[in-house]
Design an enzyme around this catalytic site. Sequence first.
Site, PDB file in Angstrom:
ATOM      1  N   LYS A  66      -5.923  18.087  -2.572  1.00 15.26           N
ATOM      2  CA  LYS A  66      -5.861  17.391  -3.862  1.00 15.26           C
ATOM      3  C   LYS A  66      -6.519  18.267  -4.903  1.00 15.26           C
ATOM      4  O   LYS A  66      -7.419  19.057  -4.585  1.00 15.26           O
ATOM      5  CB  LYS A  66      -6.608  16.052  -3.789  1.00 15.26           C
TER       6      LYS A  66
HETATM    7  P1  NAD Z   1       0.490   6.949 -13.639  1.00 18.07           P
HETATM    8  O1  NAD Z   1      -0.335   7.883 -14.456  1.00 18.07           O
HETATM    9  O2  NAD Z   1       1.964   7.027 -13.728  1.00 18.07           O
HETATM   10  O3  NAD Z   1       0.072   5.434 -13.986  1.00 18.07           O
HETATM   11  C1  NAD Z   1      -1.217   4.950 -13.899  1.00 18.07           C
HETATM   12  C2  NAD Z   1      -1.192   3.529 -14.446  1.00 18.07           C
HETATM   13  O4  NAD Z   1      -2.453   2.917 -14.220  1.00 18.07           O
HETATM   14  C3  NAD Z   1      -0.948   3.447 -15.952  1.00 18.07           C
HETATM   15  O5  NAD Z   1      -0.089   2.356 -16.201  1.00 18.07           O
HETATM   16  C4  NAD Z   1      -2.318   3.132 -16.520  1.00 18.07           C
HETATM   17  O6  NAD Z   1      -2.244   2.409 -17.735  1.00 18.07           O
HETATM   18  C5  NAD Z   1      -2.879   2.292 -15.415  1.00 18.07           C
HETATM   19  N1  NAD Z   1      -4.318   2.219 -15.412  1.00 18.07           N
HETATM   20  C6  NAD Z   1      -5.227   3.211 -15.549  1.00 18.07           C
HETATM   21  N2  NAD Z   1      -6.474   2.706 -15.498  1.00 18.07           N
HETATM   22  C7  NAD Z   1      -6.324   1.379 -15.307  1.00 18.07           C
HETATM   23  C8  NAD Z   1      -7.214   0.308 -15.166  1.00 18.07           C
HETATM   24  N3  NAD Z   1      -8.527   0.498 -15.215  1.00 18.07           N
HETATM   25  N4  NAD Z   1      -6.702  -0.937 -14.989  1.00 18.07           N
HETATM   26  C9  NAD Z   1      -5.373  -1.157 -14.956  1.00 18.07           C
HETATM   27  N5  NAD Z   1      -4.486  -0.177 -15.072  1.00 18.07           N
HETATM   28  C10 NAD Z   1      -4.958   1.056 -15.256  1.00 18.07           C
HETATM   29  O7  NAD Z   1      -0.043   7.123 -12.161  1.00 18.07           O
HETATM   30  P2  NAD Z   1       0.731   6.807 -10.813  1.00 18.07           P
HETATM   31  O8  NAD Z   1       1.402   8.044 -10.380  1.00 18.07           O
HETATM   32  O9  NAD Z   1       1.480   5.533 -10.938  1.00 18.07           O
HETATM   33  O10 NAD Z   1      -0.514   6.621  -9.827  1.00 18.07           O
HETATM   34  C11 NAD Z   1      -1.172   5.355  -9.690  1.00 18.07           C
HETATM   35  C12 NAD Z   1      -1.889   5.349  -8.350  1.00 18.07           C
HETATM   36  O11 NAD Z   1      -0.920   5.584  -7.329  1.00 18.07           O
HETATM   37  C13 NAD Z   1      -2.953   6.440  -8.182  1.00 18.07           C
HETATM   38  O12 NAD Z   1      -3.994   5.940  -7.370  1.00 18.07           O
HETATM   39  C14 NAD Z   1      -2.209   7.528  -7.445  1.00 18.07           C
HETATM   40  O13 NAD Z   1      -3.087   8.376  -6.715  1.00 18.07           O
HETATM   41  C15 NAD Z   1      -1.347   6.673  -6.544  1.00 18.07           C
HETATM   42  N6  NAD Z   1      -0.195   7.390  -6.006  1.00 18.07           N
HETATM   43  C16 NAD Z   1       0.809   7.833  -6.812  1.00 18.07           C
HETATM   44  C17 NAD Z   1       1.865   8.537  -6.247  1.00 18.07           C
HETATM   45  C18 NAD Z   1       3.012   9.018  -7.071  1.00 18.07           C
HETATM   46  O14 NAD Z   1       3.957   9.582  -6.490  1.00 18.07           O
HETATM   47  N7  NAD Z   1       3.044   8.806  -8.378  1.00 18.07           N
HETATM   48  C19 NAD Z   1       1.899   8.793  -4.874  1.00 18.07           C
HETATM   49  C20 NAD Z   1       0.862   8.286  -4.071  1.00 18.07           C
HETATM   50  C21 NAD Z   1      -0.171   7.607  -4.662  1.00 18.07           C
END
Ligand code: NAD
Length: 428
Positions: free
Chosen positions: A118
Amino acid sequence: MGTARLPVSATSIKEDLNSFRIAMRQFDYAAEKCGLEPGLCEVLRRPRRALSLSLPVKMDDGSIRVFEGFRVQHNSARGPCKGGIRYHPNVTFDELKALAMWMTWKCAIVNIPFGGAKGGIVCDPHKLSRNELERLTRRYTYEISPLIGPDKDIPAPDVYTDAQVMAWIMDTYSMTHGSSAPGVVTGKPLFLGGSLGRNEATARGCLFVIRAACEVMGTKLNEATVAIQGFGNAGSIAARLLSQDGAKIIAISDSRAGVLNHSGLTVPELVAYKAKTGSVANFPGSTAISNEAVLELQCDILIPAALENQITLQNAERVQARVVVEAANGPTTPDADLVLHNRGIMVIPDVLANAGGVTVSYFEWVQDLQELFWDEDDVNRRLERIMVKAFADVHATARKHNVEMRTGAYILAIDRVANAMRTRGIWP
Ligand code: NAD
């Protein structure tokens, strides 16, 4: 539950929310349960290597700012390291060490030939211009170049990084290596070697494990109610896919606001509204709900899809969902896990629930190396096969060891990684 995660008796206990210590605690508990030998335990508790960087960037106004960045590789026994890059003001080295370790387990659970890594930069990308973001990304890529490569370590998007950032990484690496290397990152734009289905993969993977969990619990997905925290890549697409399956999405929050409609939110309209206004706040036909209250709503399925440490000892007693599906990484603390388990709430752990993202990243890497691209149905079919099998493997392991799903997932993963390490041996 063994003593490694205990004691916990009252919500007045101050929890340790350090992600790396949480990851080690989860690991220690599962390692003890599966009788992992102490030597391998010591190896797997810590990252293999980590790079800490100071990144000078020329800002648009001519000033120079120095950003802090990291790349952590946890383990590469089963193949090249794999893991996203996070741009966030609160990124810490310990958080990335935890996320790298979780990537190792995740890749092992879905049985793809990768280890875990990461990376991240301490920054608020929303406060940088596009040119500043590009220069920061290129400088970061240059500094981590000795560690990354299609057969060494393959980054991907994570919170607040996207296909454009991946394209800059691919270009910087390619320019400094003298040939085009699409396999160095995944999550790229389609026309630069990205995979069909990658954008939806994390959420689609969630959908497949939710369908499998519904079967186990005897719940009908088309009668289920869903609350989602986070409306980015994982959260918004999960909302869309689940509503297409007939589930009712009753609440959604983002970093600024939350919205509630017990009759069901119209997801495509909410997506369009957020794209236009920048937030879900004041979505017509909804009432406001706090981010905290979303987690405590009466619903069948709760999907934390934002950041770590959202379900803790402070609110675990008030969670009313039947199943918590961790689209985000690390949203539930170990103490909260125990509370949920004791209350009969199933938690589908992050290392399983959101593994669809890395699985299709693996497909993207395979397609890049072969220079042969698959159609979207093919990607989705292969993803479904892998996620359904991973859910069944984790569920069976949890049953066999009489533990909850997270520990079952860890036992399965530790066994696969340890087996690779034992067979390869410790060099020299
Ligand atoms: P992203 O940047 O697309 O979206 C993040 C979202 O979370 C946004 O809508 C933001 O407004 C919201 N957010 C941030 N802080 C917040 C809070 N305190 N309360 C409520 N909402 C909040 O990110 P993503 O890719 O959707 O990732 C989200 C989670 O999923 C992370 O933990 C990431 O590690 C995990 N994840 C993502 C992927 C992927 O392929 N995108 C894969 C595995 C895990």
